[in-house]
Design a protein around this motif. Structure first.
Motif, short mmCIF file in Angstrom:
data_model
loop_
_atom_site.label_atom_id
_atom_site.label_comp_id
_atom_site.label_asym_id
_atom_site.label_seq_id
_atom_site.Cartn_x
_atom_site.Cartn_y
_atom_site.Cartn_z
N THR A 1 13.76 54.38 -18.74
CA THR A 1 14.33 55.59 -18.16
C THR A 1 15.06 56.37 -19.24
O THR A 1 15.92 55.83 -19.92
CB THR A 1 15.32 55.26 -17.02
N ILE A 2 14.67 57.63 -19.39
CA ILE A 2 15.36 58.55 -20.31
C ILE A 2 16.29 59.39 -19.44
O ILE A 2 15.85 60.10 -18.54
CB ILE A 2 14.37 59.45 -21.06
N GLY A 3 17.58 59.33 -19.71
CA GLY A 3 18.56 60.00 -18.86
C GLY A 3 18.56 61.52 -18.98
O GLY A 3 17.98 62.10 -19.91
N GLU A 4 19.21 62.15 -18.05
CA GLU A 4 19.35 63.60 -18.04
C GLU A 4 19.90 64.09 -19.38
O GLU A 4 20.87 63.55 -19.90
CB GLU A 4 20.28 64.03 -16.91
N GLY A 5 19.25 65.12 -19.93
CA GLY A 5 19.77 65.76 -21.13
C GLY A 5 19.73 64.93 -22.39
O GLY A 5 20.30 65.33 -23.41
N ALA A 6 19.06 63.78 -22.36
CA ALA A 6 18.99 62.93 -23.55
C ALA A 6 17.98 63.47 -24.55
O ALA A 6 17.07 64.23 -24.20
CB ALA A 6 18.61 61.49 -23.16
N ILE A 7 18.14 63.07 -25.82
CA ILE A 7 17.23 63.47 -26.89
C ILE A 7 16.67 62.22 -27.55
O ILE A 7 17.43 61.33 -27.96
CB ILE A 7 17.94 64.32 -27.96
N VAL A 8 15.35 62.16 -27.67
CA VAL A 8 14.67 61.09 -28.39
C VAL A 8 14.15 61.68 -29.70
O VAL A 8 13.32 62.59 -29.68
CB VAL A 8 13.52 60.48 -27.58
N ALA A 9 14.65 61.20 -30.83
CA ALA A 9 14.28 61.76 -32.12
C ALA A 9 12.80 61.54 -32.42
O ALA A 9 12.17 60.58 -31.92
CB ALA A 9 15.13 61.13 -33.23
N ALA A 10 12.23 62.39 -33.25
CA ALA A 10 10.83 62.29 -33.64
C ALA A 10 10.53 60.93 -34.24
O ALA A 10 11.36 60.34 -34.95
CB ALA A 10 10.49 63.40 -34.64
N ASN A 11 9.34 60.42 -33.94
CA ASN A 11 8.84 59.15 -34.48
C ASN A 11 9.61 57.92 -34.01
O ASN A 11 9.44 56.83 -34.56
CB ASN A 11 8.81 59.17 -36.01
N SER A 12 10.43 58.06 -32.99
CA SER A 12 11.18 56.92 -32.47
C SER A 12 10.34 56.10 -31.50
O SER A 12 9.39 56.60 -30.89
CB SER A 12 12.44 57.40 -31.74
N VAL A 13 10.68 54.82 -31.36
CA VAL A 13 10.04 53.94 -30.38
C VAL A 13 11.13 53.49 -29.41
O VAL A 13 12.03 52.73 -29.79
CB VAL A 13 9.38 52.73 -31.05
N VAL A 14 11.04 53.96 -28.17
CA VAL A 14 12.09 53.70 -27.19
C VAL A 14 11.71 52.49 -26.35
O VAL A 14 10.74 52.52 -25.60
CB VAL A 14 12.32 54.93 -26.29
N THR A 15 12.50 51.43 -26.45
CA THR A 15 12.23 50.18 -25.73
C THR A 15 13.25 49.90 -24.64
O THR A 15 13.05 49.00 -23.83
CB THR A 15 12.23 48.99 -26.71
N LYS A 16 14.35 50.67 -24.61
CA LYS A 16 15.40 50.45 -23.62
C LYS A 16 15.80 51.79 -23.00
O LYS A 16 15.55 52.86 -23.56
CB LYS A 16 16.63 49.81 -24.28
#
Length: 208
Positions: free
Chosen positions: A127-142
């Motif tokens: 789950t990516i929360g409201e207004g969150a930012i995931v940086a380029a080339n990142s791997v989101v596991t949590k």
């Protein structure tokens, strides 16, 4: 012609019944590939090829909020890709043991107003929360908390966009659930950083 300035509005293009789109403002920057459903959302069961197959298990869902920005060549791993059991001696997904090997990670959710950077990868069940930012080339596991910036592989929190107090007040306002007329009327304050002014305008608008 493909160009970096063009975007795909997801409510207009997504046909997969396993993907829900809230509102009419979320987009994918599809300048370099074959679009959101073909290139970004990776279903083993549930894509345009396999959506008519009889699934062996309940297919995970992808829920996308409103005003979500998804950068070019991002990847969202989805249902059916969880048949490599780390707790078994063999990781291989043997078809005669496939039901036993499958372990659901649950639905994936992209919260309202979040931004997924170019070539980021979202792993299943996150789950990516409201207004969150995931940086380029990142791997989101949590899971990513609201209004938090994460980056790296695996992605880790870098900082929050605002103080904890401001984030709590923002979440309490539920701005992405406002009627479109109210959102448009207060857009100049949404596109700013004065939480006091936004709260006052919100109260005045509702008191009209």
């Amino acid at each position: 012609m493909k160009h970096w300035s063009k975007m795909e509005m997801l409510h207009q293009t997504v046909t997969n019944k396993n993907i829900t789109i809230k509102g009419k403002h979320s987009y994918y920057s599809d300048a370099y590939d074959d679009g959101f459903e073909r290139s970004v959302v990776r279903y083993l069961h549930g894509d345009e090829v396999s959506r008519n197959w009889e699934p062996r298990w309940e297919v995970d869902k992808l829920h996308i909020g409103d005003y979500v920005c998804i950068g070019a060549q991002a990847v969202i791993l989805m249902g059916g890709n969880h048949t490599h059991r780390q707790d078994w001696f063999s990781l291989y997904p043997f078809m005669d043991n496939i039901e036993e090997s499958y372990q659901s990670k649950g639905d994936t959710r992209l919260g309202d107003g979040c931004w997924i950077g170019m070539r980021a990868m979202i792993m299943p069940g996150v789950t990516i929360g409201e207004g969150a930012i995931v940086a380029a080339n990142s791997v989101v596991t949590k899971h990513v908390a609201p209004y938090t910036i994460v980056g790296g592989s695996p992605a880790k929190p870098i900082k929050t966009r605002f103080s904890n107090e401001v984030i709590a007040r923002l979440l309490a306002l539920d701005i992405y659930d406002w009627p479109q007329e109210k959102f448009d009327a207060l857009k100049s304050l949404i596109c700013a950083s004065d939480i006091d002014a936004l709260e006052i305008a919100h109260q005045r608008y509702d008191a009209r």
